[in-house]
Motif scaffolding. Sequence first.
Motif, PDB file in Angstrom:
ATOM      1  N   LEU A  72      -6.539 -14.445   7.214  1.00 25.71           N
ATOM      2  CA  LEU A  72      -7.463 -14.492   6.156  1.00 25.71           C
ATOM      3  C   LEU A  72      -8.308 -13.594   5.957  1.00 25.71           C
ATOM      4  CD1 LEU A  72      -8.724 -17.046   3.808  1.00 25.71           C
ATOM      5  CD2 LEU A  72     -10.198 -17.670   5.634  1.00 25.71           C
ATOM      6  N   THR A  73      -8.127 -12.652   5.539  1.00 22.15           N
ATOM      7  CA  THR A  73      -9.248 -11.554   5.115  1.00 22.15           C
ATOM      8  C   THR A  73     -10.422 -11.040   4.331  1.00 22.15           C
ATOM      9  OG1 THR A  73      -8.253 -10.697   3.271  1.00 22.15           O
ATOM     10  CG2 THR A  73      -6.750 -10.122   4.992  1.00 22.15           C
ATOM     11  N   GLY A  74     -11.344 -10.567   5.160  1.00 24.96           N
ATOM     12  CA  GLY A  74     -12.700 -10.573   4.924  1.00 24.96           C
ATOM     13  C   GLY A  74     -12.648  -9.495   3.610  1.00 24.96           C
ATOM     14  N   ILE A  75     -13.853  -8.925   3.337  1.00 21.64           N
ATOM     15  CA  ILE A  75     -14.195  -8.448   2.046  1.00 21.64           C
ATOM     16  C   ILE A  75     -14.953  -7.516   2.593  1.00 21.64           C
ATOM     17  CG2 ILE A  75     -15.512  -7.436  -0.194  1.00 21.64           C
ATOM     18  CD1 ILE A  75     -14.857 -10.686  -0.333  1.00 21.64           C
ATOM     19  N   ASN A  76     -14.741  -5.684   2.526  1.00 20.60           N
ATOM     20  CA  ASN A  76     -15.521  -4.581   2.682  1.00 20.60           C
ATOM     21  C   ASN A  76     -15.742  -4.228   1.412  1.00 20.60           C
ATOM     22  OD1 ASN A  76     -16.444  -1.671   3.207  1.00 20.60           O
ATOM     23  ND2 ASN A  76     -14.413  -1.069   3.823  1.00 20.60           N
ATOM     24  N   ASN A  77     -17.675  -4.725   2.040  1.00 20.57           N
ATOM     25  CA  ASN A  77     -18.665  -3.884   0.882  1.00 20.57           C
ATOM     26  C   ASN A  77     -19.099  -3.282   0.848  1.00 20.57           C
ATOM     27  OD1 ASN A  77     -17.847  -7.178  -1.010  1.00 20.57           O
ATOM     28  ND2 ASN A  77     -19.333  -7.467   1.236  1.00 20.57           N
ATOM     29  N   SER A  78     -18.568  -2.295   1.601  1.00 26.18           N
ATOM     30  CA  SER A  78     -18.965  -0.822   1.574  1.00 26.18           C
ATOM     31  C   SER A  78     -18.709   0.083   1.012  1.00 26.18           C
ATOM     32  CB  SER A  78     -20.033  -0.850   2.697  1.00 26.18           C
ATOM     33  OG  SER A  78     -19.027  -0.532   3.482  1.00 26.18           O
ATOM     34  N   TYR A  79     -16.565  -0.078   0.350  1.00 26.27           N
ATOM     35  CA  TYR A  79     -15.347   0.379   0.213  1.00 26.27           C
ATOM     36  C   TYR A  79     -16.493   1.495  -0.819  1.00 26.27           C
ATOM     37  CZ  TYR A  79     -11.671   1.903  -1.340  1.00 26.27           C
ATOM     38  OH  TYR A  79     -10.202   2.786  -1.274  1.00 26.27           O
ATOM     39  N   LEU A  80     -16.397   3.030  -0.875  1.00 26.46           N
ATOM     40  CA  LEU A  80     -16.470   3.579  -1.564  1.00 26.46           C
ATOM     41  C   LEU A  80     -17.677   4.651  -1.684  1.00 26.46           C
ATOM     42  CD1 LEU A  80     -13.835   3.047  -5.227  1.00 26.46           C
ATOM     43  CD2 LEU A  80     -13.406   4.722  -2.686  1.00 26.46           C
ATOM     44  N   ASN A  81     -18.194   4.107  -0.633  1.00 29.35           N
ATOM     45  CA  ASN A  81     -19.520   4.737   0.526  1.00 29.35           C
ATOM     46  C   ASN A  81     -20.360   3.966  -0.480  1.00 29.35           C
ATOM     47  OD1 ASN A  81     -18.488   7.049   1.403  1.00 29.35           O
ATOM     48  ND2 ASN A  81     -18.076   8.462  -0.872  1.00 29.35           N
ATOM     49  N   ASN A  82     -20.248   2.825  -0.756  1.00 24.20           N
ATOM     50  CA  ASN A  82     -21.038   1.747  -0.904  1.00 24.20           C
ATOM     51  C   ASN A  82     -20.906   1.257  -2.435  1.00 24.20           C
ATOM     52  OD1 ASN A  82     -21.852   0.371   2.029  1.00 24.20           O
ATOM     53  ND2 ASN A  82     -23.439   2.150   1.507  1.00 24.20           N
ATOM     54  N   THR A  83     -19.492   1.637  -3.385  1.00 24.55           N
ATOM     55  CA  THR A  83     -19.403   1.885  -4.415  1.00 24.55           C
ATOM     56  C   THR A  83     -18.513   0.265  -5.200  1.00 24.55           C
ATOM     57  OG1 THR A  83     -18.909   3.277  -5.100  1.00 24.55           O
ATOM     58  CG2 THR A  83     -20.289   4.331  -4.888  1.00 24.55           C
ATOM     59  N   SER A  84     -18.185   0.477  -3.981  1.00 25.92           N
ATOM     60  CA  SER A  84     -17.064  -0.773  -3.906  1.00 25.92           C
ATOM     61  C   SER A  84     -16.958  -2.213  -3.479  1.00 25.92           C
ATOM     62  CB  SER A  84     -15.991   0.033  -5.017  1.00 25.92           C
ATOM     63  OG  SER A  84     -15.861   0.451  -6.125  1.00 25.92           O
ATOM     64  N   SER A  85     -15.730  -2.446  -3.942  1.00 28.69           N
ATOM     65  CA  SER A  85     -15.759  -3.908  -2.225  1.00 28.69           C
ATOM     66  C   SER A  85     -14.597  -3.715  -2.584  1.00 28.69           C
ATOM     67  CB  SER A  85     -15.946  -5.423  -2.608  1.00 28.69           C
ATOM     68  OG  SER A  85     -15.898  -6.109  -4.294  1.00 28.69           O
ATOM     69  N   TYR A  86     -13.534  -4.178  -1.442  1.00 28.37           N
ATOM     70  CA  TYR A  86     -12.394  -3.766  -1.593  1.00 28.37           C
ATOM     71  C   TYR A  86     -11.734  -5.027  -0.545  1.00 28.37           C
ATOM     72  CZ  TYR A  86      -7.253  -2.096  -0.908  1.00 28.37           C
ATOM     73  OH  TYR A  86      -6.018  -1.711  -1.275  1.00 28.37           O
ATOM     74  N   GLU A  87     -10.802  -5.638  -0.499  1.00 29.02           N
ATOM     75  CA  GLU A  87     -10.197  -6.679   0.244  1.00 29.02           C
ATOM     76  C   GLU A  87      -9.291  -6.743   0.348  1.00 29.02           C
ATOM     77  OE1 GLU A  87     -10.441 -11.739   0.031  1.00 29.02           O
ATOM     78  OE2 GLU A  87     -11.424 -11.020  -1.388  1.00 29.02           O
ATOM     79  N   PHE A  88      -8.294  -6.814   1.531  1.00 30.94           N
ATOM     80  CA  PHE A  88      -6.828  -6.491   1.624  1.00 30.94           C
ATOM     81  C   PHE A  88      -6.474  -7.930   1.735  1.00 30.94           C
ATOM     82  CE2 PHE A  88      -7.768  -3.115   3.667  1.00 30.94           C
ATOM     83  CZ  PHE A  88      -6.584  -1.964   3.636  1.00 30.94           C
ATOM     84  N   GLY A  89      -5.427  -8.080   0.842  1.00 26.13           N
ATOM     85  CA  GLY A  89      -4.214  -9.866   0.914  1.00 26.13           C
ATOM     86  C   GLY A  89      -3.939 -10.865   2.028  1.00 26.13           C
ATOM     87  N   ASP A  90      -4.140 -11.490   1.678  1.00 27.31           N
ATOM     88  CA  ASP A  90      -3.824 -12.750   2.853  1.00 27.31           C
ATOM     89  C   ASP A  90      -2.591 -11.969   2.789  1.00 27.31           C
ATOM     90  OD1 ASP A  90      -6.480 -13.723   2.661  1.00 27.31           O
ATOM     91  OD2 ASP A  90      -6.288 -15.454   1.669  1.00 27.31           O
ATOM     92  N   VAL A  91      -2.059 -12.695   4.850  1.00 30.59           N
ATOM     93  CA  VAL A  91      -0.765 -12.612   5.132  1.00 30.59           C
ATOM     94  C   VAL A  91      -0.860 -13.930   5.850  1.00 30.59           C
ATOM     95  CG1 VAL A  91       0.542 -11.215   6.303  1.00 30.59           C
ATOM     96  CG2 VAL A  91      -1.717 -10.245   5.339  1.00 30.59           C
ATOM     97  N   PHE A  92       1.390 -14.132   5.993  1.00 33.39           N
ATOM     98  CA  PHE A  92       1.416 -15.397   6.454  1.00 33.39           C
ATOM     99  C   PHE A  92       2.597 -14.833   6.888  1.00 33.39           C
ATOM    100  CE2 PHE A  92       4.402 -18.128   6.213  1.00 33.39           C
ATOM    101  CZ  PHE A  92       4.106 -20.010   7.437  1.00 33.39           C
ATOM    102  N   GLN A  93       3.164 -14.658   7.898  1.00 37.32           N
ATOM    103  CA  GLN A  93       4.122 -14.454   8.650  1.00 37.32           C
ATOM    104  C   GLN A  93       5.065 -16.069   9.771  1.00 37.32           C
ATOM    105  OE1 GLN A  93       4.781 -10.641  10.631  1.00 37.32           O
ATOM    106  NE2 GLN A  93       5.745 -11.253  12.247  1.00 37.32           N
ATOM    107  N   ALA A  94       5.735 -15.817   9.540  1.00 41.85           N
ATOM    108  CA  ALA A  94       7.155 -16.730   9.987  1.00 41.85           C
ATOM    109  C   ALA A  94       7.573 -16.207  11.227  1.00 41.85           C
ATOM    110  CB  ALA A  94       7.342 -18.056   9.717  1.00 41.85           C
ATOM    111  N   ASN A  95       8.176 -16.644  12.471  1.00 42.90           N
ATOM    112  CA  ASN A  95       9.084 -15.923  13.336  1.00 42.90           C
ATOM    113  C   ASN A  95      10.246 -17.474  13.585  1.00 42.90           C
ATOM    114  OD1 ASN A  95       8.947 -13.208  13.251  1.00 42.90           O
ATOM    115  ND2 ASN A  95       7.298 -13.550  13.854  1.00 42.90           N
ATOM    116  N   VAL A  96      11.317 -17.149  13.139  1.00 44.31           N
ATOM    117  CA  VAL A  96      11.655 -18.865  13.941  1.00 44.31           C
ATOM    118  C   VAL A  96      12.888 -18.338  14.447  1.00 44.31           C
ATOM    119  CG1 VAL A  96      13.147 -20.663  12.922  1.00 44.31           C
ATOM    120  CG2 VAL A  96      10.982 -20.091  12.082  1.00 44.31           C
ATOM    121  N   GLY A  97      14.001 -19.410  15.534  1.00 47.24           N
ATOM    122  CA  GLY A  97      14.571 -18.157  16.202  1.00 47.24           C
ATOM    123  C   GLY A  97      15.041 -18.964  17.427  1.00 47.24           C
ATOM    124  N   TYR A  98      16.602 -18.252  18.076  1.00 52.18           N
ATOM    125  CA  TYR A  98      17.600 -19.058  19.189  1.00 52.18           C
ATOM    126  C   TYR A  98      17.463 -18.266  19.550  1.00 52.18           C
ATOM    127  CZ  TYR A  98      20.686 -21.779  21.386  1.00 52.18           C
ATOM    128  OH  TYR A  98      21.873 -21.969  22.238  1.00 52.18           O
TER     129      TYR A  98
END
Length: 194
Positions: A72-98
């Motif tokens: 669950l990603t957080g928000i970078n509120n100091s993006y572009l020299n404190n002029t914008s906020s940036y949030e990477f998308g949340d990521v789900f990963q599953a590995n199933v195997g034998y």
Amino acid sequence: PEALGSKSGINLGLGAKAPLGKSDLTNENGILLTADLQPGSGAWDALGWLSLSKAFDFRPSATFSGNFIYRLTGINNSYLNNTSSYEFGDVFQANVGYTDQFLLFNTVFNPGLIFKYRKASVDKINNSNLPNTGGEWVFIRPELSVHIISNILVTLRMELPIYSYVDGTQLTPTTRFIAGVYFKLNNKNNTINL
């Protein structure tokens, strides 16, 4: 655990990713690199994972396993020299195997076949969806580990993409080959009696 029967295991975990990497690097002309080219995200992330494994009576050396991770990603509120906020998308990963284990020519071999699924949500800038980010991927990963001698393990893996759906136009992973050598250090308990 009784829910999965004997010869089974469950592990749960929670964690965090701290924003220790830089997220304000510039190129040689002083232009700020985009968020996906930065070594850090500038945000705190929460991580959760679940690992399940089950061995079977008919083949005690074989194991069916699954690992599931959510970020669950957080928000970078100091993006572009404190002029914008940036949030990477949340990521789900599953590995199933034998995986299994067998002895051949006095050498232990561990073959395995893993299916990997990864879903990334779209990134957001100033709380608006950013085009050309996010998607879904499915890989199949045959692997083989060989115990050359008791304290040296060689691992070979090939990750083959079998499905991908990316939002917009973006780079996506292709076939990967991974090789590794692991050394086990002697960990004898040396005690001094006085």
